[in-house]
Design a protein around this motif. Sequence first.
Motif, PDB file in Angstrom:
ATOM      1  N   GLY A   1      59.295  49.556 -57.242  1.00  0.00           N
ATOM      2  CA  GLY A   1      60.180  49.591 -58.384  1.00  0.00           C
ATOM      3  C   GLY A   1      61.646  49.632 -57.999  1.00  0.00           C
ATOM      4  O   GLY A   1      62.046  49.145 -56.936  1.00  0.00           O
ATOM      5  N   TYR A   2      62.437  50.243 -58.844  1.00  0.00           N
ATOM      6  CA  TYR A   2      63.897  50.232 -58.710  1.00  0.00           C
ATOM      7  C   TYR A   2      64.378  51.180 -57.607  1.00  0.00           C
ATOM      8  O   TYR A   2      63.820  52.255 -57.409  1.00  0.00           O
ATOM      9  CB  TYR A   2      64.535  50.611 -60.041  1.00  0.00           C
ATOM     10  CG  TYR A   2      64.455  49.505 -61.066  1.00  0.00           C
ATOM     11  CD1 TYR A   2      65.549  48.699 -61.342  1.00  0.00           C
ATOM     12  CD2 TYR A   2      63.265  49.248 -61.750  1.00  0.00           C
ATOM     13  CE1 TYR A   2      65.470  47.669 -62.277  1.00  0.00           C
ATOM     14  CE2 TYR A   2      63.177  48.231 -62.684  1.00  0.00           C
ATOM     15  CZ  TYR A   2      64.278  47.445 -62.939  1.00  0.00           C
ATOM     16  OH  TYR A   2      64.202  46.421 -63.853  1.00  0.00           O
ATOM     17  N   ALA A   3      65.447  50.745 -56.916  1.00  0.00           N
ATOM     18  CA  ALA A   3      66.006  51.515 -55.814  1.00  0.00           C
ATOM     19  C   ALA A   3      67.302  52.204 -56.217  1.00  0.00           C
ATOM     20  O   ALA A   3      68.215  52.360 -55.410  1.00  0.00           O
ATOM     21  CB  ALA A   3      66.267  50.605 -54.606  1.00  0.00           C
ATOM     22  N   CYS A   4      67.366  52.636 -57.492  1.00  0.00           N
ATOM     23  CA  CYS A   4      68.570  53.318 -57.978  1.00  0.00           C
ATOM     24  C   CYS A   4      68.207  54.325 -59.055  1.00  0.00           C
ATOM     25  O   CYS A   4      68.905  54.464 -60.056  1.00  0.00           O
ATOM     26  CB  CYS A   4      69.583  52.312 -58.502  1.00  0.00           C
ATOM     27  SG  CYS A   4      68.944  51.229 -59.803  1.00  0.00           S
ATOM     28  N   VAL A   5      67.084  55.045 -58.852  1.00  0.00           N
ATOM     29  CA  VAL A   5      66.561  55.920 -59.904  1.00  0.00           C
ATOM     30  C   VAL A   5      66.972  57.374 -59.772  1.00  0.00           C
ATOM     31  O   VAL A   5      66.822  58.151 -60.717  1.00  0.00           O
ATOM     32  CB  VAL A   5      65.023  55.818 -59.973  1.00  0.00           C
ATOM     33  CG1 VAL A   5      64.593  54.434 -60.430  1.00  0.00           C
ATOM     34  CG2 VAL A   5      64.400  56.153 -58.620  1.00  0.00           C
ATOM     35  N   ASN A   6      67.458  57.781 -58.605  1.00  0.00           N
ATOM     36  CA  ASN A   6      67.909  59.161 -58.439  1.00  0.00           C
ATOM     37  C   ASN A   6      68.922  59.248 -57.292  1.00  0.00           C
ATOM     38  O   ASN A   6      69.335  58.227 -56.729  1.00  0.00           O
ATOM     39  CB  ASN A   6      66.727  60.123 -58.240  1.00  0.00           C
ATOM     40  CG  ASN A   6      65.909  59.825 -56.992  1.00  0.00           C
ATOM     41  OD1 ASN A   6      66.402  59.265 -56.011  1.00  0.00           O
ATOM     42  ND2 ASN A   6      64.635  60.203 -57.019  1.00  0.00           N
ATOM     43  N   GLU A   7      69.321  60.442 -56.949  1.00  0.00           N
ATOM     44  CA  GLU A   7      70.368  60.628 -55.947  1.00  0.00           C
ATOM     45  C   GLU A   7      69.914  60.250 -54.540  1.00  0.00           C
ATOM     46  O   GLU A   7      70.745  60.071 -53.645  1.00  0.00           O
ATOM     47  CB  GLU A   7      70.845  62.086 -55.969  1.00  0.00           C
ATOM     48  CG  GLU A   7      71.585  62.458 -57.255  1.00  0.00           C
ATOM     49  CD  GLU A   7      71.987  63.912 -57.290  1.00  0.00           C
ATOM     50  OE1 GLU A   7      71.553  64.664 -56.393  1.00  0.00           O
ATOM     51  OE2 GLU A   7      72.727  64.302 -58.200  1.00  0.00           O
ATOM     52  N   LEU A   8      68.612  60.137 -54.328  1.00  0.00           N
ATOM     53  CA  LEU A   8      68.089  59.755 -53.012  1.00  0.00           C
ATOM     54  C   LEU A   8      68.011  58.238 -52.845  1.00  0.00           C
ATOM     55  O   LEU A   8      67.726  57.762 -51.751  1.00  0.00           O
ATOM     56  CB  LEU A   8      66.689  60.352 -52.812  1.00  0.00           C
ATOM     57  CG  LEU A   8      66.570  61.878 -52.837  1.00  0.00           C
ATOM     58  CD1 LEU A   8      65.111  62.273 -52.701  1.00  0.00           C
ATOM     59  CD2 LEU A   8      67.395  62.498 -51.732  1.00  0.00           C
ATOM     60  N   SER A   9      68.251  57.513 -53.908  1.00  0.00           N
ATOM     61  CA  SER A   9      68.042  56.069 -53.890  1.00  0.00           C
ATOM     62  C   SER A   9      68.988  55.348 -52.934  1.00  0.00           C
ATOM     63  O   SER A   9      70.156  55.727 -52.807  1.00  0.00           O
ATOM     64  CB  SER A   9      68.228  55.503 -55.297  1.00  0.00           C
ATOM     65  OG  SER A   9      67.271  56.025 -56.192  1.00  0.00           O
TER      66      SER A   9
ATOM     67  N   ALA B   1      59.461  58.935 -57.450  1.00  0.00           N
ATOM     68  CA  ALA B   1      60.406  58.314 -56.512  1.00  0.00           C
ATOM     69  C   ALA B   1      60.802  59.312 -55.434  1.00  0.00           C
ATOM     70  O   ALA B   1      61.970  59.690 -55.327  1.00  0.00           O
ATOM     71  CB  ALA B   1      61.632  57.813 -57.261  1.00  0.00           C
ATOM     72  N   PRO B   2      59.858  59.763 -54.618  1.00  0.00           N
ATOM     73  CA  PRO B   2      60.171  60.784 -53.611  1.00  0.00           C
ATOM     74  C   PRO B   2      61.121  60.308 -52.523  1.00  0.00           C
ATOM     75  O   PRO B   2      61.743  61.132 -51.847  1.00  0.00           O
ATOM     76  CB  PRO B   2      58.801  61.140 -53.025  1.00  0.00           C
ATOM     77  CG  PRO B   2      57.967  59.927 -53.273  1.00  0.00           C
ATOM     78  CD  PRO B   2      58.440  59.375 -54.581  1.00  0.00           C
ATOM     79  N   LEU B   3      61.248  58.992 -52.358  1.00  0.00           N
ATOM     80  CA  LEU B   3      62.167  58.434 -51.360  1.00  0.00           C
ATOM     81  C   LEU B   3      63.337  57.714 -52.028  1.00  0.00           C
ATOM     82  O   LEU B   3      64.093  57.007 -51.359  1.00  0.00           O
ATOM     83  CB  LEU B   3      61.418  57.464 -50.440  1.00  0.00           C
ATOM     84  CG  LEU B   3      60.258  58.061 -49.637  1.00  0.00           C
ATOM     85  CD1 LEU B   3      59.532  56.976 -48.854  1.00  0.00           C
ATOM     86  CD2 LEU B   3      60.744  59.157 -48.712  1.00  0.00           C
ATOM     87  N   GLY B   4      63.478  57.891 -53.336  1.00  0.00           N
ATOM     88  CA  GLY B   4      64.569  57.246 -54.051  1.00  0.00           C
ATOM     89  C   GLY B   4      64.248  55.863 -54.559  1.00  0.00           C
ATOM     90  O   GLY B   4      65.101  55.204 -55.166  1.00  0.00           O
ATOM     91  N   ILE B   5      63.034  55.384 -54.323  1.00  0.00           N
ATOM     92  CA  ILE B   5      62.565  54.088 -54.822  1.00  0.00           C
ATOM     93  C   ILE B   5      61.372  54.350 -55.735  1.00  0.00           C
ATOM     94  O   ILE B   5      60.482  55.133 -55.391  1.00  0.00           O
ATOM     95  CB  ILE B   5      62.154  53.151 -53.670  1.00  0.00           C
ATOM     96  CG1 ILE B   5      63.347  52.872 -52.755  1.00  0.00           C
ATOM     97  CG2 ILE B   5      61.583  51.841 -54.206  1.00  0.00           C
ATOM     98  CD1 ILE B   5      63.005  52.104 -51.509  1.00  0.00           C
ATOM     99  N   GLY B   6      61.363  53.698 -56.877  1.00  0.00           N
ATOM    100  CA  GLY B   6      60.277  53.927 -57.812  1.00  0.00           C
ATOM    101  C   GLY B   6      58.951  53.377 -57.300  1.00  0.00           C
ATOM    102  O   GLY B   6      58.843  52.195 -56.990  1.00  0.00           O
ATOM    103  N   TYR B   7      57.964  54.250 -57.208  1.00  0.00           N
ATOM    104  CA  TYR B   7      56.616  53.854 -56.808  1.00  0.00           C
ATOM    105  C   TYR B   7      55.663  54.145 -57.965  1.00  0.00           C
ATOM    106  O   TYR B   7      55.847  55.102 -58.725  1.00  0.00           O
ATOM    107  CB  TYR B   7      56.145  54.639 -55.581  1.00  0.00           C
ATOM    108  CG  TYR B   7      56.947  54.409 -54.323  1.00  0.00           C
ATOM    109  CD1 TYR B   7      57.444  53.158 -53.996  1.00  0.00           C
ATOM    110  CD2 TYR B   7      57.204  55.468 -53.443  1.00  0.00           C
ATOM    111  CE1 TYR B   7      58.167  52.949 -52.831  1.00  0.00           C
ATOM    112  CE2 TYR B   7      57.930  55.268 -52.277  1.00  0.00           C
ATOM    113  CZ  TYR B   7      58.417  54.018 -51.976  1.00  0.00           C
ATOM    114  OH  TYR B   7      59.144  53.814 -50.821  1.00  0.00           O
TER     115      TYR B   7
END
Length: 273
Positions: free
Chosen positions: A118-126, A193-199
């Motif tokens: 998914g998206y790579a801009c969903v949280n501060e870790l993205s 999104a534990p790594l900042g990318i939506g899974y």
Amino acid sequence: MTTRWAFVPSAPLLAVSHDRLLAPARDAARAAVGWLVDGAAEVVVLDGSASDVDGDERAGGSLRGFGLDIRAGGPREELGLAHTLGAWLLDDAGWSGPRRYTSSLADVPPALVVVADGYACVNELSPLGFDPRGPKGQAEIVGALASADPDALRVLDTESALDLGCSGAPTLAHAASAAADLDWRGTVTYDDAPLGIGYWVASWELSSVGEHPRGFDTRRPRTASRYSTTGTSIHAQPRTTTGSRLGPSVVECEGAPATERIETTLRKPDLET
């Protein structure tokens, strides 16, 4: 014949069994693929972002480019990341039958693993930082997966999604085109999104409904989404943008006979042993 599709992420750490961060995603993906291969004659793995891929069970790949000494699939090391993760999940499920790796679909495979992020801009870790369009786009995709709605995926703005780091957009578009005009049932068992990318991990089923592994609910679409959706209008509502979580889950599914509101938090699927 029952047709079963599984939607899984392409995170390299998914193949690291002792990694704890992606353990919930790994458990959900294992359950989905294990359910998919049960009774399958052939399994197809789709990565729509690849170019002109057409491999069989002789094709394989490795994660050495990501610092991991992990191989999957056949002896020919020719697969990219997404196909390699699909191969790893099939190997992990004990699948020894025919398999095909492709970048496009000309028909509706009875057993399909759709590997897409998914998206790579969903949280501060993205990797791209936080962008409010990321959670909104993520919610739209997760809602479409939960309701097994190919049309909602087909209208996804692929160019805009790619600009926001959604590398799986082309793959979802390919899958949605093949799935159009058919009556699917869907469920989402992981969305984070534990790594900042939506899974996400989702399953779709066509034709007669068989038994899902424990943790799959075929009566209604179920999702661990971090957003709210009412009918076909989906609004991003991240409860928090700190840490590796996007906040508590809130899902509203509107339809006959009544609107159902579900509040849940992500948990490790209760898998049979």
